[in-house]
Design a protein around this motif. Sequence first.
Motif, PDB file in Angstrom:
ATOM      1  N   GLY A  98       0.963  -1.144  -0.221  1.00  0.00           N
ATOM      2  CA  GLY A  98       0.033  -0.181  -0.136  1.00  0.00           C
ATOM      3  C   GLY A  98       0.624   1.360   0.061  1.00  0.00           C
ATOM      4  N   CYS A  99       0.477   2.560   0.628  1.00  0.00           N
ATOM      5  CA  CYS A  99       1.169   3.684   0.703  1.00  0.00           C
ATOM      6  C   CYS A  99       0.574   4.254   1.597  1.00  0.00           C
ATOM      7  N   SER A 100       1.406   4.663   2.888  1.00  0.00           N
ATOM      8  CA  SER A 100       0.735   5.947   3.677  1.00  0.00           C
ATOM      9  C   SER A 100       0.188   6.648   3.189  1.00  0.00           C
ATOM     10  N   LEU A 101       0.547   7.629   2.328  1.00  0.00           N
ATOM     11  CA  LEU A 101       0.459   9.082   1.678  1.00  0.00           C
ATOM     12  C   LEU A 101      -1.134   8.729   1.312  1.00  0.00           C
ATOM     13  N   VAL A 126      -0.296  11.666  -7.853  1.00  0.00           N
ATOM     14  CA  VAL A 126      -1.025  10.086  -8.572  1.00  0.00           C
ATOM     15  C   VAL A 126      -0.770   9.159  -6.801  1.00  0.00           C
ATOM     16  N   ASN A 127      -0.211   9.479  -6.091  1.00  0.00           N
ATOM     17  CA  ASN A 127      -0.276   8.978  -4.741  1.00  0.00           C
ATOM     18  C   ASN A 127      -1.858   8.943  -4.123  1.00  0.00           C
ATOM     19  N   THR A 128      -2.781   7.887  -4.445  1.00  0.00           N
ATOM     20  CA  THR A 128      -3.952   7.939  -3.755  1.00  0.00           C
ATOM     21  C   THR A 128      -4.739   7.142  -4.755  1.00  0.00           C
ATOM     22  N   ALA A 184       0.858  13.072   4.803  1.00  0.00           N
ATOM     23  CA  ALA A 184       2.048  12.858   3.848  1.00  0.00           C
ATOM     24  C   ALA A 184       3.014  11.445   4.223  1.00  0.00           C
ATOM     25  N   CYS A 185       4.155  11.347   3.537  1.00  0.00           N
ATOM     26  CA  CYS A 185       4.080  10.337   2.893  1.00  0.00           C
ATOM     27  C   CYS A 185       5.098   9.618   4.726  1.00  0.00           C
ATOM     28  N   HIS A 186       5.731   8.445   5.208  1.00  0.00           N
ATOM     29  CA  HIS A 186       6.158   8.171   5.884  1.00  0.00           C
ATOM     30  C   HIS A 186       7.776   7.951   6.404  1.00  0.00           C
ATOM     31  N   GLU A 278      13.640   3.221   3.688  1.00  0.00           N
ATOM     32  CA  GLU A 278      12.904   1.926   2.260  1.00  0.00           C
ATOM     33  C   GLU A 278      11.355   1.925   2.889  1.00  0.00           C
ATOM     34  N   CYS A 279      11.023   2.220   1.970  1.00  0.00           N
ATOM     35  CA  CYS A 279       9.572   2.005   1.957  1.00  0.00           C
ATOM     36  C   CYS A 279       9.026   0.516   2.609  1.00  0.00           C
ATOM     37  N   ASN A 280       8.478   0.281   3.500  1.00  0.00           N
ATOM     38  CA  ASN A 280       7.971  -1.158   4.495  1.00  0.00           C
ATOM     39  C   ASN A 280       7.392  -1.716   3.106  1.00  0.00           C
TER      40      ASN A 280
HETATM   41 FE1  SF4 Z   1       3.544   5.567  -0.073  1.00  0.00          FE
HETATM   42 FE2  SF4 Z   1       5.672   6.679   0.548  1.00  0.00          FE
HETATM   43 FE3  SF4 Z   1       5.796   4.407  -0.028  1.00  0.00          FE
HETATM   44 FE4  SF4 Z   1       5.792   6.505  -2.031  1.00  0.00          FE
HETATM   45  S1  SF4 Z   1       7.757   6.336  -0.137  1.00  0.00           S
HETATM   46  S2  SF4 Z   1       4.440   4.298  -1.909  1.00  0.00           S
HETATM   47  S3  SF4 Z   1       4.306   7.682  -0.864  1.00  0.00           S
HETATM   48  S4  SF4 Z   1       4.463   5.647   1.694  1.00  0.00           S
END
Ligand code: SF4
Length: 322
Positions: A98-101, A126-128, A184-186, A278-280
């Motif tokens: 997924g994506c925290s944003l 686009v991060n929606t 926001a993005c974590h 690093e994005c988990n």
């Molecule tokens: Fe979402 Fe941030 Fe990961 Fe990009 S880096 S996918 S904005 S959580």
Amino acid sequence: MNNNKLEINDTNLIPLQGLGVEINRLKAEKNAVIMAHYYQTGDIQDIADVVGDSLALAQQAAKTNADIIVLCGVHFMGETAKILSPTKKVLVPDLNAGCSLADSCPADAFEAFCKAHPDHTVISYVNTTAAVKALTDVVVTSTNAKKIVDQFPKDAKLIFGPDRNLGNYINSVTGREMLLWDGACHVHEQFSVEKLVKLKAEHPQAEVLAHPECKRPLLLMADFIGSTQALLNYTINSDKNSFLVATESGILHEMQKKSPQKEFIPVPPNDSTCACNECNFMRLNTLEKLYQCLKNESPEILVDEEVRIKAVKPILRMLEMS
Ligand code: SF4
Ligand code: 13P
């Protein structure tokens, strides 16, 4: 035991080299294309047909002739590909990526926010989710956000969501006062200014590069601010040899490949007990899962057709305005 045998099902029995061979074989057999975001691990980037930022992945998904798109990235990237290419099968290696944003902007709350400002044009990153895109007038990525916002009249009333840091940054470089959603993005919010100051003292020649999803105090320290693609291009064209990079560290793979003689140092997060630069979510995808998803043609991204018809318009508008 012959590890090279094609009928072996268990990825544990297939050496990594063999996994690459198998992925390429399946890809050709199924007329599939593998697209990977720069935040994927190096092995996935190396086997992908297309490696790019969010904009490049959307552009490629819109024009591919493949029957199957394997989107190695997060869920909203797969959704964007499916919205643009509804007749193709779109797969992601791990549906939990997924994506925290995107999660910071639930569609019902965003709809209420937009309805409270009915005279505003709605611009969404686009991060929606597809549902948020369906409420949007034009989508942007970090690569084209300034260019697209600049195309609206100076006095246009604009809503920008969901990233407050990117929104603030675009407001500052365009002289706008867009209404911002508070998301926001974590990963990008975690970069440590204190650790960056220390690193800068240790590497005085290094230039600081930052993604606009980072908080303002960190952006104020940056020599260059840009999307993932813009940061990469900057390192290729710069005559400097050392860079402190404040974005997800997956991009260092391509930076190092393009400029092997240069030095790239990731800026660490506040909490040194976790590797959250690093994005988990991005890192849930692995080469093994990529193989399995291509083999099983699952997990697949599906988008409700009513939502898709609404969501495709602002994405196509973005592609036209880019
Ligand atoms: Fe979402 Fe941030 Fe990961 Fe990009 S880096 S996918 S904005 S959580
Ligand atoms: P870009 O690919 O537009 O640089 O966005 C970064 C990001 O956080 C993707 O999830």
